[in-house]
Design an enzyme around this catalytic site. Structure first.
Site, PDB file in Angstrom:
ATOM      1  N   GLY A 160      26.646  26.678   7.547  1.00  0.00           N
ATOM      2  CA  GLY A 160      27.521  26.450   6.387  1.00  0.00           C
ATOM      3  C   GLY A 160      27.634  27.631   5.450  1.00  0.00           C
ATOM      4  O   GLY A 160      28.152  27.509   4.352  1.00  0.00           O
ATOM      5  N   GLU A 165      35.604  23.817  19.788  1.00  0.00           N
ATOM      6  CA  GLU A 165      35.736  23.560  18.341  1.00  0.00           C
ATOM      7  C   GLU A 165      37.073  22.946  18.002  1.00  0.00           C
ATOM      8  O   GLU A 165      37.172  22.023  17.196  1.00  0.00           O
ATOM      9  CB  GLU A 165      35.542  24.852  17.550  1.00  0.00           C
ATOM     10  CG  GLU A 165      34.106  24.999  17.159  1.00  0.00           C
ATOM     11  CD  GLU A 165      33.854  26.020  16.074  1.00  0.00           C
ATOM     12  OE1 GLU A 165      34.369  25.865  14.954  1.00  0.00           O
ATOM     13  OE2 GLU A 165      33.106  26.959  16.364  1.00  0.00           O
ATOM     14  N   HIS A 190      41.398  35.492   7.819  1.00  0.00           N
ATOM     15  CA  HIS A 190      42.487  34.537   8.062  1.00  0.00           C
ATOM     16  C   HIS A 190      43.640  35.233   8.786  1.00  0.00           C
ATOM     17  O   HIS A 190      44.812  34.989   8.493  1.00  0.00           O
ATOM     18  CB  HIS A 190      42.950  33.874   6.752  1.00  0.00           C
ATOM     19  CG  HIS A 190      41.925  32.914   6.219  1.00  0.00           C
ATOM     20  ND1 HIS A 190      41.792  31.632   6.705  1.00  0.00           N
ATOM     21  CD2 HIS A 190      40.938  33.069   5.297  1.00  0.00           C
ATOM     22  CE1 HIS A 190      40.787  31.031   6.075  1.00  0.00           C
ATOM     23  NE2 HIS A 190      40.238  31.884   5.230  1.00  0.00           N
ATOM     24  N   ASP A 221      35.446  34.535  15.634  1.00  0.00           N
ATOM     25  CA  ASP A 221      33.991  34.333  15.566  1.00  0.00           C
ATOM     26  C   ASP A 221      33.389  34.304  16.959  1.00  0.00           C
ATOM     27  O   ASP A 221      32.330  34.887  17.215  1.00  0.00           O
ATOM     28  CB  ASP A 221      33.670  33.009  14.858  1.00  0.00           C
ATOM     29  CG  ASP A 221      34.370  32.889  13.519  1.00  0.00           C
ATOM     30  OD1 ASP A 221      34.797  33.927  12.990  1.00  0.00           O
ATOM     31  OD2 ASP A 221      34.480  31.762  13.010  1.00  0.00           O
TER      32      ASP A 221
HETATM   33  C1  GLA Z   1      36.600  30.914  10.126  1.00  0.00           C
HETATM   34  C2  GLA Z   1      37.290  30.693  11.468  1.00  0.00           C
HETATM   35  C3  GLA Z   1      37.788  32.006  12.038  1.00  0.00           C
HETATM   36  C4  GLA Z   1      38.636  32.765  11.042  1.00  0.00           C
HETATM   37  C5  GLA Z   1      37.929  32.838   9.682  1.00  0.00           C
HETATM   38  C6  GLA Z   1      38.805  33.420   8.610  1.00  0.00           C
HETATM   39  O1  GLA Z   1      35.445  31.668  10.308  1.00  0.00           O
HETATM   40  O2  GLA Z   1      36.400  30.091  12.367  1.00  0.00           O
HETATM   41  O3  GLA Z   1      38.495  31.781  13.235  1.00  0.00           O
HETATM   42  O4  GLA Z   1      39.905  32.184  10.940  1.00  0.00           O
HETATM   43  O5  GLA Z   1      37.466  31.578   9.251  1.00  0.00           O
HETATM   44  O6  GLA Z   1      39.095  34.741   8.886  1.00  0.00           O
END
Ligand code: GLA
Length: 395
Positions: A134, A172, A39, A184
């Protein structure tokens, strides 16, 4: 046939069944697990994800010869029966949203590429993947980056990894409705084999960090499928932005620990805890990167534990069952490595970064958890850090 060959064969067969001809090209993009910096991406900070050997494969070929207008067609092999898993849309004009999530990932990517002023050539694709959906291993980032790469290469755009990542993120954010950060997609687009990817989410600069050969990255699937993720995720993001605003900062990346401590009592207590997680988590990235490169298992144990507690207590994205499992694994590992919740939270996976020879301790802890628990059993898998998105080559 190895894992990837099987996936390619599945994508090829799906393509043949859907369109009656052979695909001409294949592309791959991996899922990821985040080692530290949770986060933190949407707060503009540093993160340290690692691509895993689970991928989305896109098989691609030219449009139907008799197509009257420029169209893009897609079939997704992991999304229900063939009929409901097909999509087709015109490339001319604004692309409307599709009927479901996966269609919006494809449409969103096409639209985002167009938004950067590029022209998408009509094509037909089939998508197959083995990133668990998921589970917090970024199946959607792998999906978006693989589709983006396929379109970019086929349309002759040669987009760089950072651009592919941004495109998948825009898809997204705008089409799927998740206010995710860039981590990600960057992990999927830019990872280097055998390394984790130290990423500055503000500048998108990357530094591959070698993973010491004595260490292994093991993902422990809690068996708890994430729920309410999008709304809770978007809420956490809004809280972080509100906290940054309180300090008059662009993002929490710019907040130092002293200024945060001085604000205790004046800042709303929930926002204070969210900010404390982010500030602390950013400080944990460098020691984890160093420990990963040097094989310092004791530091991994201590710092990953801190990170888990912070996610659970300050950021509140864990669940009691996940905390129980993390505690058992931590107890089993001792100083042989660390474990924490990974990904967005509210279910999904734990990640353990530990000495290779400590895998039995992880399995024993999971067995104890499963023996006591109800619901789906937890399970563990050690992944290989593979490289980011790339064409597989002509068939
Ligand atoms: C998800 C989001 C990422 C990141 C993580 C938490 O995977 O897609 O962008 O914020 O949560 O680190």
């Amino acid at each position: 046939m190895d894992r990837r060959d099987r996936l390619i064969a599945r994508a090829r067969q799906g393509y043949r069944l859907a369109y009656g001809v052979e695909p001409t090209r294949f592309f791959a993009a991996p899922g990821r697990v985040n080692l530290i910096g949770e986060h933190v991406d949407y707060n503009d900070g540093y993160v340290l994800p690692c691509a895993i050997d689970r991928e989305t494969i896109v098989a691609l070929g030219p449009p139907a010869k008799d197509a009257a207008v420029p169209r893009f067609e897609a079939v997704a092999l992991d999304m229900g029966d063939m009929a409901s898993a097909r999509d087709a849309f015109d490339l001319a004009g604004k692309i409307p949203p599709g009927e479901n999530n996966w269609q919006n990932h494809v449409r969103g990517v096409v639209q985002a590429i167009g938004r950067y002023g590029h022209r998408v050539k009509p094509a037909r694709i089939a998508i197959a993947g083995d990133v668990p959906i998921g589970a917090g291993l970024s199946s959607s980032a792998a999906f978006g980056v693989a589709v983006g790469l396929a379109i970019s290469e086929y349309s002759g755009l040669g987009l760089a990894p950072e651009m592919l990542a941004k495109i998948a993120q825009i898809a997204e954010n705008d089409f799927v409705g998740c206010a995710c950060g860039i981590m990600d997609q960057m992990a999927s687009a830019a990872s280097v084999e055998g390394h984790a990817l130290l990423l500055d989410c503000r500048t998108l600069q990357t530094l591959p960090i070698p993973i010491h050969p004595s260490l292994a990255v093991t993902v422990i699937d809690t068996g708890i499928r994430r729920s309410l993720t999008e709304s809770a995720f978007n809420q956490r993001r809004a809280e972080c932005e509100a906290a940054a605003q309180h300090f008059g900062l662009k993002a929490l990346r710019d907040l130092d620990a002293g200024a945060l401590a001085a604000a205790e009592g004046r800042l709303d207590p929930v926002l204070f805890r969210r900010a404390r997680h982010v500030v602390g988590e950013m400080e944990r990235v460098e020691p984890i990167a160093t420990a990963l490169a040097t094989g310092d298992a004791a530091t991994l144990a201590a710092v990953l534990h801190e990170a888990h507690v912070s996610l659970s207590e300050d950021f509140e994205v864990s669940l009691p069952a996940i905390d129980r499992l993390a505690a058992l694994v931590r107890e089993g590992l001792g100083e042989a490595g660390g474990v924490r919740l990974t990904g967005a939270g509210f279910g999904g996976c734990l990640v353990a970064v530990a000495r290779r020879d400590a895998r039995p301790a992880i399995d024993a802890a999971i067995a104890r958890y499963n023996a006591a628990g109800s619901g789906l059993p937890a399970s563990a898998e050690t992944f290989k850090p593979i490289s980011g998105a790339a064409p597989i080559g002509a068939s």
